[in-house]
Design a protein around this motif. Structure first.
Motif, mmCIF file in Angstrom:
data_model
loop_
_atom_site.group_PDB
_atom_site.id
_atom_site.type_symbol
_atom_site.label_atom_id
_atom_site.label_comp_id
_atom_site.label_asym_id
_atom_site.label_seq_id
_atom_site.Cartn_x
_atom_site.Cartn_y
_atom_site.Cartn_z
ATOM 1 N N ALA A 1 -12.218 -4.593 -17.293
ATOM 2 C CA ALA A 1 -13.267 -3.798 -16.658
ATOM 3 C C ALA A 1 -14.625 -4.477 -16.808
ATOM 4 O O ALA A 1 -15.419 -4.541 -15.858
ATOM 5 C CB ALA A 1 -13.293 -2.395 -17.262
ATOM 6 N N LYS A 2 -14.912 -5.006 -17.990
ATOM 7 C CA LYS A 2 -16.169 -5.713 -18.217
ATOM 8 C C LYS A 2 -16.292 -6.939 -17.320
ATOM 9 O O LYS A 2 -17.348 -7.225 -16.763
ATOM 10 C CB LYS A 2 -16.278 -6.133 -19.692
ATOM 11 C CG LYS A 2 -16.586 -5.007 -20.655
ATOM 12 C CD LYS A 2 -16.703 -5.556 -22.078
ATOM 13 C CE LYS A 2 -17.079 -4.471 -23.066
ATOM 14 N NZ LYS A 2 -17.212 -5.009 -24.448
ATOM 15 N N GLU A 3 -15.193 -7.667 -17.195
ATOM 16 C CA GLU A 3 -15.235 -8.887 -16.388
ATOM 17 C C GLU A 3 -15.452 -8.578 -14.916
ATOM 18 O O GLU A 3 -16.135 -9.325 -14.204
ATOM 19 C CB GLU A 3 -13.950 -9.690 -16.595
ATOM 20 C CG GLU A 3 -13.938 -11.058 -15.924
ATOM 21 C CD GLU A 3 -14.941 -12.034 -16.534
ATOM 22 O OE1 GLU A 3 -14.977 -13.186 -16.071
ATOM 23 O OE2 GLU A 3 -15.688 -11.662 -17.451
ATOM 24 N N ILE A 4 -14.884 -7.488 -14.430
ATOM 25 C CA ILE A 4 -15.127 -7.070 -13.043
ATOM 26 C C ILE A 4 -16.610 -6.806 -12.834
ATOM 27 O O ILE A 4 -17.201 -7.240 -11.834
ATOM 28 C CB ILE A 4 -14.290 -5.824 -12.699
ATOM 29 C CG1 ILE A 4 -12.801 -6.173 -12.661
ATOM 30 C CG2 ILE A 4 -14.720 -5.240 -11.347
ATOM 31 C CD1 ILE A 4 -11.880 -4.963 -12.559
ATOM 32 N N LEU A 5 -17.216 -6.096 -13.776
ATOM 33 C CA LEU A 5 -18.649 -5.819 -13.671
ATOM 34 C C LEU A 5 -19.464 -7.098 -13.739
ATOM 35 O O LEU A 5 -20.411 -7.295 -12.975
ATOM 36 C CB LEU A 5 -19.090 -4.861 -14.775
ATOM 37 C CG LEU A 5 -18.459 -3.462 -14.786
ATOM 38 C CD1 LEU A 5 -19.123 -2.601 -15.847
ATOM 39 C CD2 LEU A 5 -18.552 -2.785 -13.424
ATOM 40 N N ARG A 6 -19.089 -7.995 -14.654
ATOM 41 C CA ARG A 6 -19.860 -9.223 -14.839
ATOM 42 C C ARG A 6 -19.823 -10.134 -13.619
ATOM 43 O O ARG A 6 -20.842 -10.682 -13.194
ATOM 44 C CB ARG A 6 -19.344 -9.995 -16.064
ATOM 45 C CG ARG A 6 -20.188 -11.218 -16.423
ATOM 46 C CD ARG A 6 -19.560 -12.004 -17.562
ATOM 47 N NE ARG A 6 -18.396 -12.747 -17.127
ATOM 48 C CZ ARG A 6 -18.446 -13.950 -16.534
ATOM 49 N NH1 ARG A 6 -19.614 -14.520 -16.288
ATOM 50 N NH2 ARG A 6 -17.340 -14.566 -16.180
#
Length: 379
Positions: A286-291
Motif C-alpha cells: 500500500a505504501k509503495e502504491i502511494l509512493r
C-alpha cells in the motif's frame, strides 16, 4: 667482569630496543587495521545508501486476472519479498516491484501528465472530503465526471448527462457491474470523460491500459477522524446503500467493535485483501502504491492540497454566467466549496473523539495498518 657486565648491558639495551620496535610496529599495524575497518564500514554504508536510493521495493506477483472472483484468483496471494536493507541502524521498507496489473494501468507520479492519454483516477476514501472535491471539480472546473450519479442513465453508448449544473457520463466505476459496463463501452478511451471516481481500487484498474493509463490521486484524512465522521453520517444518511436504521440507537463505541466498520479499509483496498488478517507485506505494498503512483492531498491542508492537484493536472476554476443576471468568477465558485462560509458538501457536525480516551483506543485498534499508512502519506 667489566667486559661481561658491559656485554650484558648491551644485550639488555638491545632487547629493550627490540621490544620498543615490536611495540611500535604493533601500534602501526593496529592503526592500519582500524583504518581498513573504517574504510570497509564506510564502503558498506555507501553501498546500502546506493540500494536505498536507487532500487524500488520488489514484490513479484502474477498478472491480475480478468475476473475478480474472490481469493482464489487474488494476485496478492502470490506475493514474495526479497531482501531488506539496514541503513543507519534502522530497517527500510522491503524492496518491492509493483504488480504488473497496477504498473500497466497507472502512470507513475513522476511521469508528466499527458492530457488525452492519461485519465485522472480519483481513489475515493469515504469521509475524506471526496464529495466536496468532486462537487468543486464538476461545478467550478467543469470537468465531465464518471461517478454513480450517471449510472442510472446507462445505454449502449457513452453519453454525457447534465444534472444540477454538473456533467456526468452514463458509465461509472463505483460498482463491479458499473466497471464491467464501463469496460465494455471503452470508457477510458472514449475521450468523453475527464475524471473517473471509485473506491474499488483493484477492480477499476482493468479499465486502463498501457496506452491509456490512469493518473491516480486521493484525499487522506486521519483514520480516527474519518471513522468518527462516517459513523455520525451513517446515522442519518438514509440515501446511502450502507445505511442501517439501527445505527440511530448505537454508540460510536458499539459501531467500532461491530462487523459494520471497515477495519483498515484503505490498506485492504490498496492491497486487494478484503478479508483475512493483514500483514506487513500488505502495508508495504500500500505504501509503495502511494509512493510511486498517487498524488496525495490532505483534508488537514485542504487549500494547499487543492492547489497541488490543480497545478498537477493543469486545472483551474472557470468564470461563468450562472444565470442571465448572475455572473460568478472562478474564485468565487471555489469559495463556495472551500471558503470559510462554503457549502462543505456532506459535512456533518459531531462530537470529536479525544486522544487517550477509551473510544480513541477502540478506533485505534481497528486501524492498526491504516494509521501508519496515513502517517506515511502525510510525510
Amino acid at each position: 667482569m667489566n667486559s661481561r657486565g658491559t656485554g650484558i648491558g648491551r644485550d639488555r639495551s638491545r632487547r629493550k630496543m627490540n621490544a620498543i620496535l615490536v611495540f611500535s610496529s604493533s601500534r602501526r599495524m593496529l592503526s592500519v587495521c582500524i583504518a581498513l575497518a573504517v574504510a570497509l564500514i564506510v564502503a558498506m554504508f555507501n553501498l546500502d545508501l546506493f540500494f536505498v536510493e536507487n532500487l524500488s521495493p520488489h514484490i513479484r506477483m502474477d498478472n491480475f486476472p480478468s475476473n475478480h472472483d474472490g481469493n482464489k484468483n487474488n494476485p496478492h496471494t502470490n506475493v514474495t519479498l526479497t531482501r531488506r536493507l539496514v541503513s543507519l541502524g534502522s530497517e527500510t521498507s522491503p524492496l518491492l516491484t509493483l504488480p504488473s496489473y497496477i504498473d500497466s494501468a497507472l502512470s507513475d507520479l513522476n511521469d508528466p501528465y499527458r492530457k488525452g492519454q492519461d485519465l485522472p483516477f480519483f481513489f475515493h476514501i469515504p469521509k475524506a472530503a471526496g464529495t466536496s472535491l468532486l462537487g468543486y471539480l464538476g461545478t467550478c472546473v467543469e470537468l465531465v465526471l464518471s461517478t454513480r450519479r450517471g449510472a442510472s442513465f446507462q445505454s449502449d453508448t457513452i453519453e454525457i448527462i447534465e444534472l444540477e449544473g454538473m456533467r456526468y457520463v452514463n458509465a461509472d466505476a463505483t460498482t463491479p457491474q458499473g466497471i464491467q459496463h464501463a469496460n465494455e463501452l471503452h470508457l477510458v478511451s472514449s475521450g468523453k470523460v475527464d475524471l473517473i471516481k471509485t473506491s474499488l481500487f483493484t477492480p477499476s484498474l482493468q479499465l486502463f491500459s498501457p496506452s491509456n493509463k490512469g493518473k491516480m490521486f486521493a484525499m487522506f484524512r486521519h483514520p480516527i477522524e474519518r471513522h468518527t465522521s462516517e459513523f455520525y453520517y451513517l446515522q442519518s444518511a438514509t440515501h446511502e446503500g450502507s445505511y442501517r436504521d439501527f445505527l440511530v440507537n448505537w454508540t460510536l463505541e458499539e459501531w467500532a467493535q461491530s462487523q459494520y466498520i471497515g477495519q483498515n479499509w484503505v490498506t485492504r483496498m490498496l492491497a486487494n485483501k478484503q478479508s483475512g488478517p493483514l500483514n506487513d507485506e500488505d502495508l508495504q505494498l500500500a505504501k509503495e502504491i502511494l509512493r510511486v503512483k498517487c498524488l496525495i492531498g490532505l483534508t488537514s491542508k485542504m487549500e494547499e492540497s487543492i492547489e497541488r492537484i490543480e497545478a498537477y493536472f493543469g486545472w483551474s476554476p472557470k468564470d461563468r454566467q450562472k444565470s442571465p443576471t448572475r455572473f460568478i468568477s472562478g474564485i468565487e465558485c471555489k469559495e463556495q466549496f472551500f471558503g470559510q462560509h462554503g457549502t462543505h458538501v456532506n459535512r456533518n457536525r459531531h462530537p470529536d473523539v479525544l486522544p487517550n480516551t477509551e473510544t480513541w483506543s477502540i478506533l485505534q485498534s481497528v486501524n492498526t495498518f491504516d494509521l501508519p499508512l496515513y502517517h506515511y502519506a502525510v510525510q
